[in-house]
Design a protein around this motif. Structure first.
Motif, mmCIF file in Angstrom:
data_model
loop_
_atom_site.group_PDB
_atom_site.id
_atom_site.type_symbol
_atom_site.label_atom_id
_atom_site.label_comp_id
_atom_site.label_asym_id
_atom_site.label_seq_id
_atom_site.Cartn_x
_atom_site.Cartn_y
_atom_site.Cartn_z
ATOM 1 N N ALA A 1 45.989 47.310 49.415
ATOM 2 C CA ALA A 1 46.864 46.270 48.865
ATOM 3 C C ALA A 1 46.124 44.944 48.780
ATOM 4 C CB ALA A 1 48.111 46.129 49.728
ATOM 5 N N PHE A 2 45.419 44.590 49.840
ATOM 6 C CA PHE A 2 44.679 43.330 49.879
ATOM 7 C C PHE A 2 43.559 43.333 48.838
ATOM 8 C CE2 PHE A 2 40.895 41.180 51.698
ATOM 9 C CZ PHE A 2 41.350 39.869 51.664
ATOM 10 N N ALA A 3 42.794 44.428 48.782
ATOM 11 C CA ALA A 3 41.654 44.498 47.868
ATOM 12 C C ALA A 3 42.092 44.475 46.410
ATOM 13 C CB ALA A 3 40.841 45.761 48.146
ATOM 14 N N ALA A 4 43.253 45.058 46.109
ATOM 15 C CA ALA A 4 43.735 45.105 44.723
ATOM 16 C C ALA A 4 44.374 43.795 44.275
ATOM 17 C CB ALA A 4 44.735 46.246 44.560
ATOM 18 N N GLY A 5 44.568 42.876 45.211
ATOM 19 C CA GLY A 5 45.069 41.560 44.834
ATOM 20 C C GLY A 5 46.553 41.336 45.065
ATOM 21 N N PHE A 6 47.217 42.257 45.764
ATOM 22 C CA PHE A 6 48.649 42.081 46.025
ATOM 23 C C PHE A 6 48.867 41.091 47.159
ATOM 24 C CE2 PHE A 6 48.587 46.147 43.830
ATOM 25 C CZ PHE A 6 49.671 46.014 42.969
ATOM 26 N N GLY B 1 39.725 39.113 36.189
ATOM 27 C CA GLY B 1 40.414 38.764 37.432
ATOM 28 C C GLY B 1 40.770 37.312 37.605
ATOM 29 N N VAL B 2 40.745 36.516 36.525
ATOM 30 C CA VAL B 2 40.972 35.080 36.662
ATOM 31 C C VAL B 2 42.401 34.765 37.094
ATOM 32 C CG1 VAL B 2 41.170 32.931 35.340
ATOM 33 C CG2 VAL B 2 39.110 34.323 35.162
ATOM 34 N N VAL B 3 43.383 35.501 36.608
ATOM 35 C CA VAL B 3 44.773 35.209 36.977
ATOM 36 C C VAL B 3 44.985 35.422 38.470
ATOM 37 C CG1 VAL B 3 47.182 35.898 36.654
ATOM 38 C CG2 VAL B 3 45.675 35.701 34.677
ATOM 39 N N ASP B 4 44.398 36.491 39.014
ATOM 40 C CA ASP B 4 44.544 36.743 40.451
ATOM 41 C C ASP B 4 43.878 35.661 41.286
ATOM 42 O OD1 ASP B 4 46.022 39.060 40.147
ATOM 43 O OD2 ASP B 4 44.267 40.359 40.116
ATOM 44 N N ARG B 5 42.756 35.134 40.811
ATOM 45 C CA ARG B 5 42.025 34.144 41.609
ATOM 46 C C ARG B 5 42.525 32.720 41.385
ATOM 47 N NH1 ARG B 5 37.809 37.023 39.384
ATOM 48 N NH2 ARG B 5 37.123 35.249 38.121
ATOM 49 N N GLU B 6 42.908 32.387 40.141
ATOM 50 C CA GLU B 6 43.210 30.999 39.799
ATOM 51 C C GLU B 6 44.618 30.786 39.274
ATOM 52 O OE1 GLU B 6 40.156 29.597 37.129
ATOM 53 O OE2 GLU B 6 38.582 30.681 38.203
ATOM 54 N N GLY B 7 45.374 31.867 39.111
ATOM 55 C CA GLY B 7 46.732 31.741 38.603
ATOM 56 C C GLY B 7 46.753 31.491 37.099
ATOM 57 N N VAL B 8 47.956 31.438 36.540
ATOM 58 C CA VAL B 8 48.106 31.195 35.104
ATOM 59 C C VAL B 8 47.612 29.795 34.721
ATOM 60 C CG1 VAL B 8 49.719 31.144 33.161
ATOM 61 C CG2 VAL B 8 49.998 32.853 34.961
ATOM 62 N N PRO B 9 47.844 28.764 35.545
ATOM 63 C CA PRO B 9 47.277 27.453 35.192
ATOM 64 C C PRO B 9 45.746 27.486 35.087
ATOM 65 C CG PRO B 9 48.998 27.186 36.828
ATOM 66 C CD PRO B 9 48.752 28.665 36.718
ATOM 67 N N GLY B 10 45.091 28.247 35.970
ATOM 68 C CA GLY B 10 43.636 28.364 35.886
ATOM 69 C C GLY B 10 43.199 29.061 34.618
ATOM 70 N N ALA C 1 52.370 39.555 34.049
ATOM 71 C CA ALA C 1 52.638 40.986 33.896
ATOM 72 C C ALA C 1 51.356 41.752 33.588
ATOM 73 C CB ALA C 1 53.667 41.213 32.787
ATOM 74 N N LEU C 2 50.490 41.176 32.783
ATOM 75 C CA LEU C 2 49.221 41.825 32.460
ATOM 76 C C LEU C 2 48.349 41.943 33.711
ATOM 77 C CD1 LEU C 2 48.619 39.930 29.134
ATOM 78 C CD2 LEU C 2 48.922 42.402 29.312
ATOM 79 N N ALA C 3 48.319 40.886 34.511
ATOM 80 C CA ALA C 3 47.543 40.937 35.747
ATOM 81 C C ALA C 3 48.150 41.931 36.733
ATOM 82 C CB ALA C 3 47.467 39.546 36.373
ATOM 83 N N ARG C 4 49.472 42.023 36.761
ATOM 84 C CA ARG C 4 50.134 42.987 37.652
ATOM 85 C C ARG C 4 49.779 44.413 37.266
ATOM 86 N NH1 ARG C 4 54.954 45.847 37.113
ATOM 87 N NH2 ARG C 4 56.079 46.314 39.070
ATOM 88 N N ALA C 5 49.770 44.705 35.961
ATOM 89 C CA ALA C 5 49.403 46.042 35.508
ATOM 90 C C ALA C 5 47.961 46.366 35.906
ATOM 91 C CB ALA C 5 49.569 46.145 33.989
ATOM 92 N N GLN C 6 47.095 45.365 35.834
ATOM 93 C CA GLN C 6 45.706 45.586 36.232
ATOM 94 C C GLN C 6 45.593 45.808 37.734
ATOM 95 O OE1 GLN C 6 42.180 43.813 34.173
ATOM 96 N NE2 GLN C 6 42.172 42.484 35.949
ATOM 97 N N ARG C 7 46.373 45.073 38.523
ATOM 98 C CA ARG C 7 46.373 45.286 39.973
ATOM 99 C C ARG C 7 46.816 46.703 40.312
ATOM 100 N NH1 ARG C 7 48.246 39.968 40.153
ATOM 101 N NH2 ARG C 7 50.428 40.614 40.271
#
Length: 498
Positions: A160-165, A100-109, A135-141
């Motif tokens: 929606a909120f819990a899944a990271g959208f 879940g790092v991309v959802d929490r910290e973005g691609v720079p993180g 795209a990989l994080a979106r598929a996981q969401r």
């Protein structure tokens, strides 16, 4: 090895035509005439070869405009074993995406954790997986959203909120695009299709999931090890399930994992549902559910001394951890003492320095202490020899200060070197951390007494140097060979608790 299997068209065609479930998660089949993508074992009649293309990830299929098959549900197949047995940039990135790092910290993180530039990470993921980190994080969401839609009565805005959208509109559009159904339609299908309606009034934040795996899976040493070494207050075996507390990015959780012939039952209670993806990823990692047991066992069977052990009980997994820093601390507590003594030491730390939790369903009381909490304790309160006390305090100081990283993004060779440089860290401690915390499938314990005793009984060399030389033929799966060697003993770690 099956690296880049999606590029081997003939092999992929054979797997699809034989509906071989062993390859689920290794690649995905996109069908041009229907616009859907499937797992290799999809039960529908195989399409004509000329209408099939093969992709390395669900995200790549979605990027190409295909939607998930409603019959075989490719988004719920076991994950690719590639991210378990590889330690390169792409594998480390994929482990972080799953966490879940991309959802929490973005691609720079994500890039910062890996020590590369954003452009380098995006380029390598796109080249190998046909999709970038977003795209990989979106598929996981999308997969997380589907789990919440089908296993809870949460309102769709909360899903929606819990899944990271970022918005309900993005959530609705993504679900329709990926599954060709609206969120409401997806939920309406569940009772009719599953035969197991959702509970009318589930406990707040409690979900019942089925974690898939590649067969075979032998639960004996997997759950036996976790139960026999469990830290009181943090872990327990109760009513046929291994239960433990989880420290998560947004809160905490309690999970109960129950072995079944075709899946692992997972009852997950979370204080914040945004932690669902991370919790599932860590539970899968704990139980090594994304392993490829057929590839592992076939390789180990080539050794005539190991073959009878593999044939007797195939599908052994490596019991791992949900928290790498926690396991490193526990490895130090277990140096040169019995399993019972190590549990006692850990339980004292948990009671004194762990964060308390409520567990109305069992006997769990605390989260395992953080490195920061342990680094602040008075060393004089530790009931252990002075040299081990120094080992302990040095470890937690480096973990708390950030100079030692043991997370899913860690470079295995670098982490080993850093550990070996610390006082009190010899080969056994470093190798057991590599095996269970870092997840190195080739970690080996030639100095372990149980391994040496088993080797001697099997007619293998029993001195560390000679055994290491003989075990070269078992690479890259020596961690699994250790499980088969340990299983020759009558120790409780090898028995599924009753």
């Amino acid at each position: 090895m099956r690296n880049g299997m999606h590029t081997d068209r003939e092999r992929c065609l054979r797997a699809v035509q034989s509906k071989d479930a062993r390859f689920d998660g290794w690649f995905f089949t996109a069908v041009s005439t229907t616009g859907i993508y499937c797992r290799p074992s999809c039960p529908v009649v195989a399409p004509k070869p000329e209408n099939m293309t093969f992709h390395p990830s669900a995200a790549a299929c979605q990027q190409a405009g295909f939607r998930a098959c409603k019959r075989c549900r490719p988004d719920t197949s076991p994950g690719s074993p590639e991210w378990n047995h590889r330690a390169d940039l792409v594998a480390r990135a994929m482990r972080l995406v799953a966490d879940g790092v991309v959802d929490r910290e973005g691609v720079p993180g994500l890039a910062a954790r890996l020590g590369y530039s954003t452009r380098q990470v995006e380029r390598q993921l796109l080249a190998e997986l046909g999709a970038g980190p977003l795209a990989l994080a979106r598929a996981q969401r999308a997969q997380t959203a589907r789990l919440l839609i089908e296993t809870s009565e949460l309102p769709m805005a909360d899903v929606a909120f819990a899944a990271g959208f970022a918005s309900v509109r993005t959530f609705n559009d993504t679900v329709r695009e990926v599954f060709a159904l609206s969120p409401s339609d997806l939920r309406a299908r569940v009772p009719k299709k599953s035969g197991a309606p959702r509970p009318a009034s589930p406990t707040a934040g409690t979900l019942h999931l089925r974690l898939p795996f590649r067969a075979p899976l032998n639960p004996d040493n997997l759950f036996g090890h976790l139960a026999a070494t469990g830290v009181p207050g943090v872990e327990e075996w109760r009513d046929g399930a291994f239960r433990r507390t989880l420290r998560l990015p947004y809160g905490h959780g309690i999970v109960a994992l129950t072995p079944h012939p075709d899946h692992i039952g997972c009852r997950l209670t979370l204080t914040d549902l945004r932690d669902l993806t991370v919790a599932i990823s860590r539970c899968r990692r704990l139980l090594d559910l994304d392993a490829d047991p057929v590839a592992v066992d076939d390789h180990l069977r080539t050794d005539p001394q190991l073959a009878p052990l593999v044939d007797k009980a195939p599908g052994r997994r490596v019991p791992r951890t949900v928290d790498e820093a926690e396991f490193a601390v526990r490895a130090v507590l277990g140096q040169q003492v019995s399993t019972a003594a190590a549990r006692t030491h850990a339980a004292r730390l948990v009671t004194a320095h762990g964060d308390p939790v409520d567990d109305p369903d069992g006997g769990l009381t605390h989260l395992f202490p953080t490195p920061e909490a342990l680094a602040a304790l008075d060393p004089g309160t530790l009931a252990m020899p002075r040299t081990r006390r120094t080992t302990f305090t040095t470890l937690v100081r480096h973990l708390a200060g950030g100079s030692l990283h043991l997370g899913v993004e860690s470079d295995w060779a670098e982490a080993r070197a850093r550990l070996l440089s610390l006082p009190g860290f010899g080969p056994w401690t470093v190798d057991v951390i590599a095996l269970r915390a870092l997840g190195d499938p080739d970690a080996f314990l030639p100095t372990d007494l149980g391994v040496r005793r088993a080797a001697r009984e099997l007619g293998l060399p029993s001195t560390p140097a000679a055994l290491t030389a003989r075990a070269a033929a078992w690479r890259p799966w020596r961690a699994y060979a250790v499980q088969y060697l340990w299983a020759t003993d009558s120790h409780p770690i090898n028995v599924l608790p009753t």
